[in-house]
Design a protein around this motif. Structure first.
Motif, PDB file in Angstrom:
ATOM      1  N   ALA A 262      22.020  20.405  -2.792  1.00 11.05           N
ATOM      2  CA  ALA A 262      21.517  19.447  -3.782  1.00 11.05           C
ATOM      3  C   ALA A 262      20.623  20.141  -4.800  1.00 11.05           C
ATOM      4  N   LEU A 263      19.776  21.072  -4.341  1.00  8.47           N
ATOM      5  CA  LEU A 263      18.911  21.814  -5.257  1.00  8.47           C
ATOM      6  C   LEU A 263      19.740  22.580  -6.284  1.00  8.47           C
ATOM      7  N   CYS A 264      20.758  23.282  -5.820  1.00 10.40           N
ATOM      8  CA  CYS A 264      21.612  24.053  -6.733  1.00 10.40           C
ATOM      9  C   CYS A 264      22.275  23.142  -7.765  1.00 10.40           C
ATOM     10  N   ASN A 265      22.808  22.023  -7.300  1.00  8.51           N
ATOM     11  CA  ASN A 265      23.516  21.103  -8.201  1.00  8.51           C
ATOM     12  C   ASN A 265      22.562  20.436  -9.184  1.00  8.51           C
ATOM     13  N   GLU A 266      21.446  19.944  -8.671  1.00  6.74           N
ATOM     14  CA  GLU A 266      20.557  19.120  -9.495  1.00  6.74           C
ATOM     15  C   GLU A 266      19.774  19.946 -10.505  1.00  6.74           C
ATOM     16  N   THR A 267      19.403  21.170 -10.156  1.00  3.45           N
ATOM     17  CA  THR A 267      18.717  22.009 -11.140  1.00  3.45           C
ATOM     18  C   THR A 267      19.685  22.447 -12.240  1.00  3.45           C
ATOM     19  N   THR A 268      20.947  22.649 -11.882  1.00  4.86           N
ATOM     20  CA  THR A 268      21.936  22.973 -12.914  1.00  4.86           C
ATOM     21  C   THR A 268      22.110  21.796 -13.871  1.00  4.86           C
ATOM     22  N   ILE A 269      22.173  20.586 -13.329  1.00  3.36           N
ATOM     23  CA  ILE A 269      22.288  19.399 -14.181  1.00  3.36           C
ATOM     24  C   ILE A 269      21.053  19.265 -15.076  1.00  3.36           C
ATOM     25  N   ALA A 270      19.872  19.501 -14.510  1.00  2.00           N
ATOM     26  CA  ALA A 270      18.641  19.419 -15.307  1.00  2.00           C
ATOM     27  C   ALA A 270      18.673  20.434 -16.442  1.00  2.00           C
ATOM     28  N   TRP A 271      19.145  21.650 -16.154  1.00  2.00           N
ATOM     29  CA  TRP A 271      19.246  22.686 -17.188  1.00  2.00           C
ATOM     30  C   TRP A 271      20.261  22.265 -18.253  1.00  2.00           C
ATOM     31  N   GLN A 272      21.415  21.750 -17.825  1.00  2.00           N
ATOM     32  CA  GLN A 272      22.433  21.306 -18.785  1.00  2.00           C
ATOM     33  C   GLN A 272      21.896  20.188 -19.671  1.00  2.00           C
ATOM     34  N   ALA A 273      21.080  19.314 -19.064  1.00  2.00           N
ATOM     35  CA  ALA A 273      20.558  18.172 -19.809  1.00  2.00           C
ATOM     36  C   ALA A 273      19.595  18.593 -20.917  1.00  2.00           C
ATOM     37  N   LEU A 274      18.972  19.761 -20.785  1.00  2.00           N
ATOM     38  CA  LEU A 274      18.044  20.223 -21.820  1.00  2.00           C
ATOM     39  C   LEU A 274      18.749  20.412 -23.156  1.00  2.00           C
ATOM     40  N   GLY A 275      19.882  21.100 -23.135  1.00  2.00           N
ATOM     41  CA  GLY A 275      20.642  21.318 -24.361  1.00  2.00           C
ATOM     42  C   GLY A 275      19.798  21.908 -25.471  1.00  2.00           C
ATOM     43  N   ASN A 276      20.083  21.478 -26.699  1.00  3.48           N
ATOM     44  CA  ASN A 276      19.365  21.936 -27.881  1.00  3.48           C
ATOM     45  C   ASN A 276      18.914  20.739 -28.699  1.00  3.48           C
ATOM     46  N   ALA A 277      17.821  20.922 -29.424  1.00  4.38           N
ATOM     47  CA  ALA A 277      17.364  19.853 -30.304  1.00  4.38           C
ATOM     48  C   ALA A 277      18.408  19.637 -31.391  1.00  4.38           C
ATOM     49  N   GLY A 278      18.786  18.374 -31.618  1.00 10.92           N
ATOM     50  CA  GLY A 278      19.776  18.075 -32.648  1.00 10.92           C
ATOM     51  C   GLY A 278      20.092  16.594 -32.677  1.00 10.92           C
ATOM     52  N   TYR A 279      20.631  16.145 -33.796  1.00 11.46           N
ATOM     53  CA  TYR A 279      20.844  14.713 -33.996  1.00 11.46           C
ATOM     54  C   TYR A 279      22.284  14.391 -34.380  1.00 11.46           C
ATOM     55  N   GLU A 280      23.170  15.360 -34.192  1.00  8.40           N
ATOM     56  CA  GLU A 280      24.567  15.119 -34.486  1.00  8.40           C
ATOM     57  C   GLU A 280      25.172  14.226 -33.394  1.00  8.40           C
ATOM     58  N   LEU A 281      26.278  13.578 -33.746  1.00  2.38           N
ATOM     59  CA  LEU A 281      26.954  12.706 -32.788  1.00  2.38           C
ATOM     60  C   LEU A 281      27.484  13.535 -31.626  1.00  2.38           C
ATOM     61  N   LYS A 282      27.183  13.111 -30.411  1.00  3.36           N
ATOM     62  CA  LYS A 282      27.632  13.835 -29.217  1.00  3.36           C
ATOM     63  C   LYS A 282      29.048  13.392 -28.846  1.00  3.36           C
ATOM     64  N   PRO A 283      29.836  14.289 -28.258  1.00  3.22           N
ATOM     65  CA  PRO A 283      31.219  13.936 -27.903  1.00  3.22           C
ATOM     66  C   PRO A 283      31.311  12.663 -27.069  1.00  3.22           C
ATOM     67  N   ALA A 284      30.366  12.468 -26.158  1.00  3.98           N
ATOM     68  CA  ALA A 284      30.425  11.292 -25.297  1.00  3.98           C
ATOM     69  C   ALA A 284      30.161  10.001 -26.067  1.00  3.98           C
TER      70      ALA A 284
END
Length: 350
Positions: A262-284
């Motif tokens: 769970a630690l491996c999975n959840e920290t990866t998700i947290a890192w992915q969620a950081l992304g980059n600052a920006g205001y363009e329309l996201k694919p989702a």
């Protein structure tokens, strides 16, 4: 956060990569090399990037002495002398070659915390890819210098250290030749209270010293580590065990296999969620943009009709002109006959 990047065994570590997860074996082998090997295998299967062991003997750590200075009077190891604790907890030198070979065989990085120069010498013969300086050794500048001269990547924990001691350790390592350095924020309590984690220190360390920063975490859940990842921690170190029922010296604050996964999975998700600052329309978001409000004709009207509030409304979906044009349209004439449910468009208005 700084943009530094280092590699351990070709795994890149830095803010542009998922957090590097270190499974700390420590004394949770309980004196069994079979348990140590099974724990390394478990860490690999659960997704950890590396396993860390500790390289010392009771006699390289302390002396066998009954004076009060050498006795532990509280915490998990109450009643032990230091020598007794380290005699029970150490990872025998004669195990090291087999553990390093096994880790290489299954494809997981193994490295260690040396506690004196003889430990460094042993680890060099085993071609360890990196070194960890434990919190309690952060003030042992001669040891830090000796390790840094190997020119291997170094990870140093800061538990109990004040700012001056941290700065001295970093300066010592860098002046002795270390080019790849990671600093782990750490609270040296076992277990550590989550409310004393002071994770804001992670970003402060990165700003002050321009090094990669992570967390050595002794709290009882993954919450603090996940939060640290969101604050920019590039490395997470956690003690692990096959089962807390084994009652090893560090089991109480160690992760069991499913918790490590769970630690491996959840920290990866947290890192992915950081992304980059920006205001363009996201694919989702693309599919949902059509459900924004826009201006629609809500009655059948003829050409040259003066548009009133009865003729148009701001409703979903979003295929018409944006709601900000609503007041501009009122009072204009239609350029053609229009059916109810038609999105307002510029060519329909004179």
């Amino acid at each position: 956060m700084n943009s530094n990047e280092i590699s351990i065994n070709h795994r890149k570590i830095g803010s542009n990569h998922p957090p590097y997860i270190i499974a700390e074996l420590s004394a949770n082998h309980n004196g069994s090399i079979d348990t140590a090997i099974k724990t390394i295998k478990m860490a690999k299967e659960m997704g950890a990037d590396a396993v860390k062991i500790q390289t010392y003997t009771a006699d390289t750590m302390t002396i066998d002495c009954d004076k009060e200075d050498f006795k532990i009077s509280d915490g998990l190891w109450d009643g032990y002398s230091l020598h007794q604790l380290y005699q029970e907890a150490h990872t025998p030198y004669e195990w090291h070659e087999q553990l390093f070979s096994y880790a290489a065989e299954i494809g997981i990085t193994l490295f260690s915390s040396p506690f004196d120069e003889t430990a460094v010498d042993l680890l060099e013969t085993l071609e360890t890819p990196a070194y960890k300086i434990a919190s309690f050794e952060l003030t042992d500048l001669p040891l830090i210098e000796y390790v840094a001269k190997t020119l291997k990547p170094m990870i140093m924990s800061t538990g109990m250290a004040n700012l001056t001691e941290i700065e001295e350790a970093i300066t010592c390592a860098q002046q002795a030749g270390c080019k790849e350095l990671i600093i782990l924020h750490c609270i040296s309590a076992y277990p550590a209270p989550a409310q004393e984690s002071n994770l804001a220190t992670i970003q402060d360390l990165a700003r002050r010293f321009n090094v990669i920063v992570g967390l050595s975490d002794h709290t009882l859940s993954n919450t603090v580590a996940i939060t640290a990842t969101a604050l920019g921690a590039c490395v997470i170190e956690k003690h692990v065990t096959l089962s807390r029922e084994n009652k090893g010296p560090d089991c109480e604050f160690s992760l069991e296999p499913f918790e490590l996964k769970a630690l491996c999975n959840e920290t990866t998700i947290a890192w992915q969620a950081l992304g980059n600052a920006g205001y363009e329309l996201k694919p989702a978001e693309l599919q949902n943009k059509k459900f924004r409000r826009s201006i629609y004709f809500v009655e059948d009207i003829t050409e040259n009709t003066i548009i009133t509030k009865q003729h148009i409304r701001r409703i979903r979906p979003g295929f018409g002109l944006a709601p900000k044009y609503y007041n501009d349209i009122i009072g204009k004439k239609t350029s053609q006959a229009i059916k109810r449910g038609t999105p307002v468009a510029k060519h329909l208005i004179k």
